[in-house]
Scaffold this active site. Structure first.
Site, short mmCIF file in Angstrom:
data_model
loop_
_atom_site.label_atom_id
_atom_site.label_comp_id
_atom_site.label_asym_id
_atom_site.label_seq_id
_atom_site.Cartn_x
_atom_site.Cartn_y
_atom_site.Cartn_z
N ASN A 1 0.86 -1.19 0.00
CA ASN A 1 0.00 0.00 0.00
C ASN A 1 0.89 1.24 0.00
O ASN A 1 2.00 1.21 0.52
CB ASN A 1 -0.87 0.01 1.27
CG ASN A 1 -1.78 1.23 1.33
OD1 ASN A 1 -2.42 1.59 0.34
ND2 ASN A 1 -1.84 1.88 2.48
N HIS B 1 0.88 5.17 1.33
CA HIS B 1 0.17 6.04 2.27
C HIS B 1 0.83 7.42 2.25
O HIS B 1 2.07 7.52 2.33
CB HIS B 1 0.23 5.43 3.69
CG HIS B 1 -0.50 6.26 4.69
ND1 HIS B 1 -1.88 6.28 4.79
CD2 HIS B 1 -0.04 7.15 5.60
CE1 HIS B 1 -2.24 7.13 5.74
NE2 HIS B 1 -1.15 7.67 6.25
N SER C 1 4.88 6.79 2.34
CA SER C 1 5.45 5.49 2.72
C SER C 1 4.81 4.41 1.88
O SER C 1 3.60 4.44 1.64
CB SER C 1 5.13 5.18 4.19
OG SER C 1 5.50 6.24 5.04
N ASP D 1 -2.64 1.02 8.19
CA ASP D 1 -1.44 1.78 7.85
C ASP D 1 -0.26 1.43 8.78
O ASP D 1 0.64 2.26 8.98
CB ASP D 1 -1.72 3.30 7.90
CG ASP D 1 -2.82 3.71 6.92
OD1 ASP D 1 -2.89 3.11 5.84
OD2 ASP D 1 -3.60 4.61 7.26
C1 GRF Z 1 -2.77 9.02 -2.75
O1 GRF Z 1 -2.31 10.15 -2.05
C2 GRF Z 1 -2.52 7.78 -1.94
O2 GRF Z 1 -1.33 7.80 -1.23
C3 GRF Z 1 -3.69 7.80 -1.00
O3 GRF Z 1 -4.78 8.24 -1.77
C4 GRF Z 1 -4.30 9.03 -2.84
C5 GRF Z 1 -4.77 8.38 -4.09
O4 GRF Z 1 -4.47 9.13 -5.23
N1 GRF Z 1 -3.87 6.52 -0.38
P1 GRF Z 1 -4.54 8.47 -6.67
O5 GRF Z 1 -5.89 7.79 -6.81
O6 GRF Z 1 -3.42 7.48 -6.79
O7 GRF Z 1 -4.40 9.61 -7.64
#
Ligand code: GRF
Length: 211
Positions: free
Chosen positions: A103, A105, A132, A141
């Site tokens: 994932n 984050h 991260s 997370d």
């Molecule tokens: C990103 O900031 C990701 O880290 C978070 O949600 C956002 C998703 O953006 N979990 P995208 O859909 O990849 O443009």
């Protein structure tokens, strides 16, 4: 080519960064829990199979996760990449994909888990923020961190400007980590992250603004 699957819920900019990176694998499918996720069209435009497993169609979290796992397994992926996938996954689902579920984050974990991470960072007054990539465990997370990218928090930043700076770092970090995994260099061993080859540890933190 090693098959991998990307899970999204919305815009899909991290998905696009992964797809554009020429990873040493084949994206077998992009799966969304939201039918309206903009990233689905972007994936389809690249000729990638897409699927929707709409969480609203399932009575329980367990039922949704079972359907999602079934759809993922159809593609026999060696790696599952959560890219803006906004559902909390059950322990059963996480166990099923343990060691091959990553994932991204938008914070320097363990700081600021959950949502609204940029607002949290601004409220806390931190001078360094970032993103991260971690292996997923049942702790939200909270899984072992594979790599992080740091960005400065600048005077005058608001949530939007900070989010943009972090997002640019996300788009570099996630393909890098996915490449390590697909190259067989990155793995989870007894709950700890192992990265083989080159000077591993420095590579697991990068600071884009200082590149
Ligand atoms: C990103 O900031 C990701 O880290 C978070 O949600 C956002 C998703 O953006 N979990 P995208 O859909 O990849 O443009």
């Amino acid at each position: 080519m090693k098959p991998y699957v990307i899970l999204i819920s919305g815009r899909g900019s991290n998905m696009e960064a992964l797809l554009a990176a020429g990873l040493p694998g084949q994206c077998a499918a992009v799966i969304s829990n939201r039918p309206a996720a903009a990233g689905l069209a972007a994936a389809a435009a690249r000729g990638i199979a897409t699927a929707v497993v709409d969480h609203r169609q399932y009575p329980t979290r367990e039922a949704f996760d079972a359907a999602l796992a079934e759809e993922i397994e159809r593609h026999a992926p060696q790696l599952v990449l959560l890219a803006g996938f906004m559902r909390i996954l059950t322990a059963g689902f996480v166990a099923r994909f343990s060691g091959r579920l990553l994932n991204i984050h938008p914070s320097l974990l363990p700081a600021f888990p959950g949502v609204d991470t940029h607002a949290q960072a601004l409220a806390a007054g931190v001078r360094i923020h970032g993103c991260s990539v971690h292996f997923v465990t049942p702790a939200l997370d909270g899984g072992p961190i594979a790599a992080q990218a740091a960005v400065p928090v600048l005077a005058g930043d608001d949530e939007e400007s900070l989010a943009l700076r972090v997002l640019a770092a996300e788009h570099r970090l996630y393909p890098q980590v996915a490449r390590w995994f697909l190259d067989g260099r990155l793995r989870l061993n007894d709950g700890r992250v192992q990265l083989a080859g080159e000077a591993s540890s420095p590579a697991q933190l990068f600071v884009p603004s200082l590149d």
